[in-house]
Design a protein around this motif. Structure first.
Motif, mmCIF file in Angstrom:
data_model
loop_
_atom_site.group_PDB
_atom_site.id
_atom_site.type_symbol
_atom_site.label_atom_id
_atom_site.label_comp_id
_atom_site.label_asym_id
_atom_site.label_seq_id
_atom_site.Cartn_x
_atom_site.Cartn_y
_atom_site.Cartn_z
ATOM 1 N N HIS A 176 17.292 8.645 0.127
ATOM 2 C CA HIS A 176 16.747 8.025 1.494
ATOM 3 C C HIS A 176 15.633 7.120 0.980
ATOM 4 C CE1 HIS A 176 15.743 7.440 5.537
ATOM 5 N NE2 HIS A 176 14.742 7.883 5.474
ATOM 6 N N ASN A 177 14.867 7.663 0.390
ATOM 7 C CA ASN A 177 13.278 7.047 -0.247
ATOM 8 C C ASN A 177 13.534 6.057 -1.044
ATOM 9 O OD1 ASN A 177 11.927 8.832 1.387
ATOM 10 N ND2 ASN A 177 11.466 10.293 -0.110
ATOM 11 N N ASN A 178 14.663 5.920 -1.781
ATOM 12 C CA ASN A 178 14.891 4.724 -2.529
ATOM 13 C C ASN A 178 15.965 3.875 -1.837
ATOM 14 O OD1 ASN A 178 13.178 5.146 -4.629
ATOM 15 N ND2 ASN A 178 14.786 6.756 -5.169
ATOM 16 N N ASN A 179 16.097 3.498 -0.599
ATOM 17 C CA ASN A 179 16.764 2.705 0.229
ATOM 18 C C ASN A 179 16.238 1.300 0.321
ATOM 19 O OD1 ASN A 179 19.067 1.764 1.737
ATOM 20 N ND2 ASN A 179 18.860 3.038 3.088
ATOM 21 N N GLN A 180 16.410 0.507 -0.331
ATOM 22 C CA GLN A 180 15.822 -0.862 -0.103
ATOM 23 C C GLN A 180 16.312 -1.677 0.888
ATOM 24 O OE1 GLN A 180 13.420 -2.062 -2.020
ATOM 25 N NE2 GLN A 180 13.657 -0.050 -3.252
ATOM 26 N N GLU A 181 17.602 -0.964 1.540
ATOM 27 C CA GLU A 181 17.972 -1.817 2.795
ATOM 28 C C GLU A 181 16.917 -1.549 3.818
ATOM 29 O OE1 GLU A 181 21.700 -1.162 5.394
ATOM 30 O OE2 GLU A 181 22.158 -1.571 3.379
ATOM 31 N N PHE A 182 16.673 -0.353 4.026
ATOM 32 C CA PHE A 182 15.671 0.158 4.976
ATOM 33 C C PHE A 182 14.518 -0.719 4.927
ATOM 34 C CE2 PHE A 182 12.275 2.601 6.503
ATOM 35 C CZ PHE A 182 12.664 2.781 7.790
ATOM 36 N N CYS A 183 13.841 -0.812 3.685
ATOM 37 C CA CYS A 183 12.676 -1.690 3.672
ATOM 38 C C CYS A 183 12.786 -3.302 4.034
ATOM 39 C CB CYS A 183 12.107 -1.582 2.167
ATOM 40 S SG CYS A 183 11.497 -0.248 2.009
ATOM 41 N N GLU A 184 14.110 -3.826 3.980
ATOM 42 C CA GLU A 184 14.301 -5.049 4.094
ATOM 43 C C GLU A 184 14.509 -5.214 5.688
ATOM 44 O OE1 GLU A 184 18.004 -6.075 2.089
ATOM 45 O OE2 GLU A 184 16.933 -5.999 0.219
ATOM 46 N N LYS A 185 14.987 -4.204 6.339
ATOM 47 C CA LYS A 185 14.930 -4.079 7.933
ATOM 48 C C LYS A 185 13.780 -3.734 8.395
ATOM 49 C CE LYS A 185 20.256 -2.999 8.139
ATOM 50 N NZ LYS A 185 21.068 -1.945 8.533
ATOM 51 N N ASN A 186 12.962 -2.857 8.010
ATOM 52 C CA ASN A 186 11.784 -2.672 8.552
ATOM 53 C C ASN A 186 10.524 -2.924 7.476
ATOM 54 O OD1 ASN A 186 13.003 -1.332 10.910
ATOM 55 N ND2 ASN A 186 13.788 -0.020 9.424
ATOM 56 N N PRO A 187 10.061 -3.812 7.227
ATOM 57 C CA PRO A 187 9.148 -3.979 6.360
ATOM 58 C C PRO A 187 7.825 -3.475 6.745
ATOM 59 C CG PRO A 187 9.708 -6.039 7.426
ATOM 60 C CD PRO A 187 10.525 -5.125 7.763
ATOM 61 N N ASP A 188 7.644 -3.361 8.031
ATOM 62 C CA ASP A 188 6.115 -2.708 8.468
ATOM 63 C C ASP A 188 6.138 -1.210 8.251
ATOM 64 O OD1 ASP A 188 8.318 -2.384 10.247
ATOM 65 O OD2 ASP A 188 7.046 -1.888 11.948
ATOM 66 N N LYS A 189 7.372 -0.460 7.827
ATOM 67 C CA LYS A 189 7.215 0.955 7.557
ATOM 68 C C LYS A 189 7.479 1.027 6.155
ATOM 69 C CE LYS A 189 9.392 2.335 11.893
ATOM 70 N NZ LYS A 189 10.171 3.073 12.526
ATOM 71 N N CYS A 190 7.115 0.104 5.251
ATOM 72 C CA CYS A 190 7.260 0.097 3.796
ATOM 73 C C CYS A 190 5.946 -0.357 2.929
ATOM 74 C CB CYS A 190 8.408 -0.618 3.158
ATOM 75 S SG CYS A 190 9.942 0.260 3.912
ATOM 76 N N VAL A 191 5.519 0.384 1.827
ATOM 77 C CA VAL A 191 4.489 -0.028 1.284
ATOM 78 C C VAL A 191 5.207 -0.417 -0.329
ATOM 79 C CG1 VAL A 191 2.263 0.502 0.299
ATOM 80 C CG2 VAL A 191 2.804 1.181 2.525
ATOM 81 N N ASN A 192 4.925 -1.700 -0.526
ATOM 82 C CA ASN A 192 5.492 -2.033 -1.984
ATOM 83 C C ASN A 192 6.895 -1.579 -2.140
ATOM 84 O OD1 ASN A 192 2.988 -3.161 -2.716
ATOM 85 N ND2 ASN A 192 2.182 -1.006 -3.437
ATOM 86 N N GLY A 193 7.804 -1.572 -0.980
ATOM 87 C CA GLY A 193 9.046 -1.273 -1.188
ATOM 88 C C GLY A 193 9.565 0.168 -1.325
ATOM 89 N N ILE A 194 8.677 1.114 -0.585
ATOM 90 C CA ILE A 194 8.680 2.451 -0.668
ATOM 91 C C ILE A 194 8.405 2.788 0.875
ATOM 92 C CG2 ILE A 194 7.870 4.638 -1.532
ATOM 93 C CD1 ILE A 194 6.805 3.432 -3.811
ATOM 94 N N PRO A 195 9.395 3.434 1.549
ATOM 95 C CA PRO A 195 9.185 3.823 2.775
ATOM 96 C C PRO A 195 8.236 5.053 3.065
ATOM 97 C CG PRO A 195 11.376 3.959 2.161
ATOM 98 C CD PRO A 195 10.714 3.758 0.972
ATOM 99 N N TRP A 196 7.341 4.770 4.087
ATOM 100 C CA TRP A 196 6.286 5.950 4.066
ATOM 101 C C TRP A 196 6.523 6.689 5.627
ATOM 102 C CZ3 TRP A 196 3.316 4.930 8.570
ATOM 103 C CH2 TRP A 196 3.251 3.532 8.976
#
Length: 54
Positions: free
Chosen positions: A33-53
């Motif tokens: 789940h934490n390495n899901n790049q698709e999530f960061c593409e859909k929610n860039p405001d919830k990611c820091v340097n491609g890592i969901p926070w």
């Protein structure tokens, strides 16, 4: 005192008897789940340097 230190060393060694690289299914799910790049593409405001926070 020597017996206490010996017992402490034995307990420390016994607690490290986990196979390297073997993780539980729950931890693998969190890792995936934490390495899901698709999530960061859909929610860039919830990611820091491609890592969901979230």
């Amino acid at each position: 005192m020597k017996k206490f230190l010996l017992l402490l060393i034995i307990v420390a060694i016994a607690s490290c008897s986990v196979e390297v690289g073997k993780v539980s299914p729950e931890r693998k799910k969190l890792y995936d789940h934490n390495n899901n790049q698709e999530f960061c593409e859909k929610n860039p405001d919830k990611c820091v340097n491609g890592i969901p926070w979230m």
